[in-house]
Design a protein around this motif. Structure first.
Motif, PDB file in Angstrom:
ATOM      1  N   UNK A  45     -44.146 -21.890  25.520  1.00 12.78           N
ATOM      2  CA  UNK A  45     -43.476 -20.666  25.957  1.00 12.78           C
ATOM      3  C   UNK A  45     -44.052 -19.512  25.166  1.00 12.78           C
ATOM      4  N   UNK A  46     -44.271 -18.402  25.836  1.00  8.89           N
ATOM      5  CA  UNK A  46     -44.865 -17.230  25.194  1.00  8.89           C
ATOM      6  C   UNK A  46     -44.396 -15.991  25.941  1.00  8.89           C
ATOM      7  N   UNK A  47     -43.873 -15.026  25.218  1.00  8.40           N
ATOM      8  CA  UNK A  47     -43.394 -13.788  25.830  1.00  8.40           C
ATOM      9  C   UNK A  47     -43.512 -12.647  24.827  1.00  8.40           C
ATOM     10  N   UNK A  48     -43.589 -11.430  25.340  1.00  8.89           N
ATOM     11  CA  UNK A  48     -43.675 -10.231  24.497  1.00  8.89           C
ATOM     12  C   UNK A  48     -42.507  -9.321  24.854  1.00  8.89           C
ATOM     13  N   UNK A  49     -41.815  -8.824  23.825  1.00 12.05           N
ATOM     14  CA  UNK A  49     -40.626  -7.993  24.010  1.00 12.05           C
ATOM     15  C   UNK A  49     -40.800  -6.660  23.296  1.00 12.05           C
ATOM     16  N   UNK A  50     -40.180  -5.618  23.870  1.00 14.94           N
ATOM     17  CA  UNK A  50     -40.200  -4.308  23.213  1.00 14.94           C
ATOM     18  C   UNK A  50     -39.097  -4.237  22.157  1.00 14.94           C
ATOM     19  N   UNK A  51     -38.947  -3.079  21.539  1.00 12.94           N
ATOM     20  CA  UNK A  51     -37.990  -2.908  20.449  1.00 12.94           C
ATOM     21  C   UNK A  51     -36.542  -3.094  20.915  1.00 12.94           C
ATOM     22  N   UNK A  71     -43.893  -1.104  17.886  1.00 19.81           N
ATOM     23  CA  UNK A  71     -43.875  -2.480  17.406  1.00 19.81           C
ATOM     24  C   UNK A  71     -43.245  -3.370  18.476  1.00 19.81           C
ATOM     25  N   UNK A  72     -43.943  -4.402  18.822  1.00 21.57           N
ATOM     26  CA  UNK A  72     -43.490  -5.367  19.827  1.00 21.57           C
ATOM     27  C   UNK A  72     -43.357  -6.738  19.153  1.00 21.57           C
ATOM     28  N   UNK A  73     -42.557  -7.601  19.773  1.00 24.42           N
ATOM     29  CA  UNK A  73     -42.335  -8.932  19.221  1.00 24.42           C
ATOM     30  C   UNK A  73     -42.871  -9.980  20.184  1.00 24.42           C
ATOM     31  N   UNK A  74     -43.734 -10.824  19.668  1.00 23.91           N
ATOM     32  CA  UNK A  74     -44.276 -11.934  20.440  1.00 23.91           C
ATOM     33  C   UNK A  74     -43.459 -13.168  20.060  1.00 23.91           C
ATOM     34  N   UNK A  75     -42.780 -13.768  21.026  1.00 24.16           N
ATOM     35  CA  UNK A  75     -41.924 -14.927  20.788  1.00 24.16           C
ATOM     36  C   UNK A  75     -42.554 -16.129  21.481  1.00 24.16           C
ATOM     37  N   UNK A  76     -42.619 -17.252  20.770  1.00 21.64           N
ATOM     38  CA  UNK A  76     -43.253 -18.428  21.356  1.00 21.64           C
ATOM     39  C   UNK A  76     -42.664 -19.711  20.781  1.00 21.64           C
ATOM     40  N   UNK A  77     -42.898 -20.801  21.499  1.00 17.68           N
ATOM     41  CA  UNK A  77     -42.503 -22.124  21.024  1.00 17.68           C
ATOM     42  C   UNK A  77     -43.411 -23.165  21.651  1.00 17.68           C
ATOM     43  N   UNK A  78     -43.461 -24.310  20.983  1.00 17.50           N
ATOM     44  CA  UNK A  78     -44.215 -25.467  21.478  1.00 17.50           C
ATOM     45  C   UNK A  78     -43.248 -26.642  21.495  1.00 17.50           C
ATOM     46  N   UNK A  79     -43.048 -27.220  22.669  1.00 23.15           N
ATOM     47  CA  UNK A  79     -42.142 -28.360  22.813  1.00 23.15           C
ATOM     48  C   UNK A  79     -42.954 -29.612  23.101  1.00 23.15           C
ATOM     49  N   UNK A  80     -42.512 -30.725  22.488  1.00 20.27           N
ATOM     50  CA  UNK A  80     -43.165 -32.008  22.716  1.00 20.27           C
ATOM     51  C   UNK A  80     -42.101 -33.078  22.893  1.00 20.27           C
ATOM     52  N   UNK A  81     -42.356 -34.036  23.769  1.00 22.21           N
ATOM     53  CA  UNK A  81     -41.430 -35.151  23.941  1.00 22.21           C
ATOM     54  C   UNK A  81     -41.648 -36.221  22.886  1.00 22.21           C
ATOM     55  N   UNK A 121     -50.468  -7.928  28.448  1.00 17.14           N
ATOM     56  CA  UNK A 121     -49.486  -6.869  28.224  1.00 17.14           C
ATOM     57  C   UNK A 121     -50.158  -5.501  28.304  1.00 17.14           C
ATOM     58  N   UNK A 122     -49.527  -4.583  29.033  1.00 18.88           N
ATOM     59  CA  UNK A 122     -49.873  -3.162  28.983  1.00 18.88           C
ATOM     60  C   UNK A 122     -48.671  -2.456  28.371  1.00 18.88           C
TER      61      UNK A 122
END
Length: 148
Positions: free
Chosen positions: A91-97, A124-134, A117-118
């Motif tokens: 999962x990967x997303x970018x969020x504003x303030x 300042x923006x925040x990049x939120x991510x995760x890696x999931x594994x079974x 992203x434009x």
């Protein structure tokens, strides 16, 4: 300080064990970065410049991580997340303030994903991510970025 022979032997074995494990940890983080660079390839072909600095590490399965980053209006950015875990869900997303998503395009493959992203304004923006594994309790990751 004089150490007993069993204590010296224990410390030497411990040092060898650590030395043997370190290259393996770096290898998997390096593999995660290799996958992130694989995600970057089509962007480079479109004129993006890859920054040399990147973030990486090992984290608990599915734990969300956040990276704050300055983005400038007028530039277009791409973030690439890679992992060496074969059964990963990324999962990967970018969020504003204000916490609103600003990414435009999300692409994913087996070991990597990317967002483009434009930024509507400089800030300042925040990049939120995760890696999931079974299968894995800990997962390696690398997050790189570029711009044009």
């Amino acid at each position: 300080m004089k150490l007993s022979l069993p204590r010296r032997l224990f410390l030497a074995l411990a040092a060898c064990a650590v030395a043997m494990c370190l290259p393996l940890v770096h290898a998997t983080v390096d593999e995660a970065h290799d996958y992130a660079m694989q995600a970057a390839t089509p962007f480079v072909e479109q004129g993006f410049t890859v920054r040399e600095d990147y973030w990486n590490g090992e984290v608990e399965n599915a734990q969300k991580l956040a990276v704050r980053h300055q983005l400038f209006k007028g530039n277009e950015y791409a973030f690439w997340l890679g992992t060496a875990v074969d059964d990963a869900e990324l999962e990967l997303a970018v969020y504003d303030v204000k916490g609103q998503p600003v990414h435009m395009e999300l692409k994913s493959a087996k070991n990597y994903c990317s967002v483009r992203v434009n930024p509507p304004k400089t800030g300042t923006y925040t990049v939120v991510f995760s890696v999931k594994s079974k299968k894995e309790k800990g997962v390696t990751w690398a997050l790189a970025y570029g711009y044009r």
